[in-house]
Design an enzyme around this catalytic site. Structure first.
Site, PDB file in Angstrom:
ATOM      1  N   ASP A  34       0.841  -1.200   0.000  1.00 42.31           N
ATOM      2  CA  ASP A  34       0.000   0.000   0.000  1.00 42.31           C
ATOM      3  C   ASP A  34       0.879   1.253   0.000  1.00 42.31           C
ATOM      4  OD1 ASP A  34      -2.961   1.103   1.072  1.00 42.31           O
ATOM      5  OD2 ASP A  34      -1.261   2.256   1.845  1.00 42.31           O
ATOM      6  N   TYR A  39       2.704  10.013  -0.157  1.00 42.72           N
ATOM      7  CA  TYR A  39       3.827   9.415   0.579  1.00 42.72           C
ATOM      8  C   TYR A  39       5.167   9.713  -0.096  1.00 42.72           C
ATOM      9  CZ  TYR A  39       0.189   6.439   2.765  1.00 42.72           C
ATOM     10  OH  TYR A  39      -0.912   5.962   3.396  1.00 42.72           O
ATOM     11  N   LYS A  68      -2.955   5.820  -4.002  1.00 43.47           N
ATOM     12  CA  LYS A  68      -4.045   6.736  -3.632  1.00 43.47           C
ATOM     13  C   LYS A  68      -3.825   8.114  -4.238  1.00 43.47           C
ATOM     14  CE  LYS A  68      -3.846   4.489   0.893  1.00 43.47           C
ATOM     15  NZ  LYS A  68      -2.390   4.356   1.051  1.00 43.47           N
ATOM     16  N   HIS A 101      -7.774   9.316  -1.514  1.00 41.44           N
ATOM     17  CA  HIS A 101      -7.127   9.291  -0.200  1.00 41.44           C
ATOM     18  C   HIS A 101      -7.913  10.067   0.857  1.00 41.44           C
ATOM     19  CE1 HIS A 101      -2.776   8.977   1.594  1.00 41.44           C
ATOM     20  NE2 HIS A 101      -3.690   8.603   2.462  1.00 41.44           N
TER      21      HIS A 101
END
Length: 274
Positions: A34, A39, A68, A101
């Site tokens: 994931d 990120y 996401k 997200h």
């Protein structure tokens, strides 16, 4: 094909750490990774996936990859571009699961009515990505009952997943019930309560009696509730232990965990987003 129930999470893993930890997790038996645009590690995670597939000589279908959409990419054009950007960063021909997200669009005030239209425009872009074959499934994260109700009233493709904060100290039972009724898979993030639950006395007693770690108990709680989960560690021994949760918690132990107080949200709160 079902979604592998335990995903290796990569939040806060950057650069070489993201690459090394993801590769370690895959070699230890995780089949679901994931990541997310925000990120800033899709390139490293993607490289780890590709290197693993090449070294293990297994097909692309043996690793399930979730990414996401960033809150700044809400809207039809921006979301269409975001999918392309994620594919390029990951270096993959398709993404198994792509999530919205956050229900809010960046730079709008939380109560701005434009969030609702932005979410729907984003969803149309993700539906088009499924039609093109570059995304296999689409879902959401941090959606409340109101956000889901609106989406379900307008979507062509229903969300496969709602990834939400879930642990014994934040059980979100009403939201979980709506997801289950609508056949949306509930996926728990922060299943350890951002580490805040690990010191709970009831949990430590249970762990020592069962010969498990506190983390394993919490992860097992999620699985027995019927949730899939995302769990992160940067330590190889914990990465392995977090996957080793094929044991059963007794109804008494489940009840003890369900009774943990207070019910408090630890992560960010999406209920403020219109």
């Amino acid at each position: 094909e079902s979604i592998p129930p335990v995903a290796f999470g990569t939040f806060k893993l950057r650069g070489n750490d993201a690459y090394t930890c993801t590769l370690t997790a895959l070699k230890l038996g995780y089949s679901h990774v994931d990541t997310a645009s925000v990120y800033r590690n899709e390139a490293e995670v993607g490289r780890a996936v590709r290197d693993y597939l090449s070294e293990a000589q297994v097909p692309r279908s043996s690793v399930f990859v979730t990414s996401k959409l960033s809150p700044k990419s809400h809207g039809y054009e921006a979301a269409t571009q975001a999918v392309e950007d994620s594919l390029q960063q990951l270096g993959l021909e398709y993404i198994d699961l792509y999530l919205v997200h956050w229900p809010g669009k960046a730079k709008l005030k939380p109560d701005d009515v434009k969030h609702a239209q932005a979410r729907l425009d984003t969803w149309r872009a993700l539906e088009a990505a499924v039609t093109r074959g570059v995304v296999k499934r689409i879902g959401v994260s941090n959606y409340t009952i109101d956000h889901l109700t609106q989406l379900l009233a307008h979507c062509q493709i229903r969300p496969a997943v709602n990834q939400i904060e879930l642990h014994p100290r934040y059980q979100q039972l009403s939201l979980v019930q709506v997801c289950q009724t609508q056949q949306i898979q509930v996926q728990a993030y922060s299943p350890l309560g951002c580490g805040q639950l690990l010191e709970e006395e009831v949990l430590q007693d249970m762990a020592s009696k069962l010969g498990k770690t506190s983390a394993q108990i919490l992860l097992r709680w999620s699985r027995q509730q019927g949730y899939s989960l995302v769990v992160k560690s940067s330590h190889a021994d914990r990465i392995a232990a977090n996957l080793d949760i094929d044991f059963e918690l007794s109804p008494t132990n489940m009840a003890l965990l369900n009774a943990l107080e207070p019910q408090t949200k630890i992560c960010w709160d999406p209920s403020v987003v219109a």
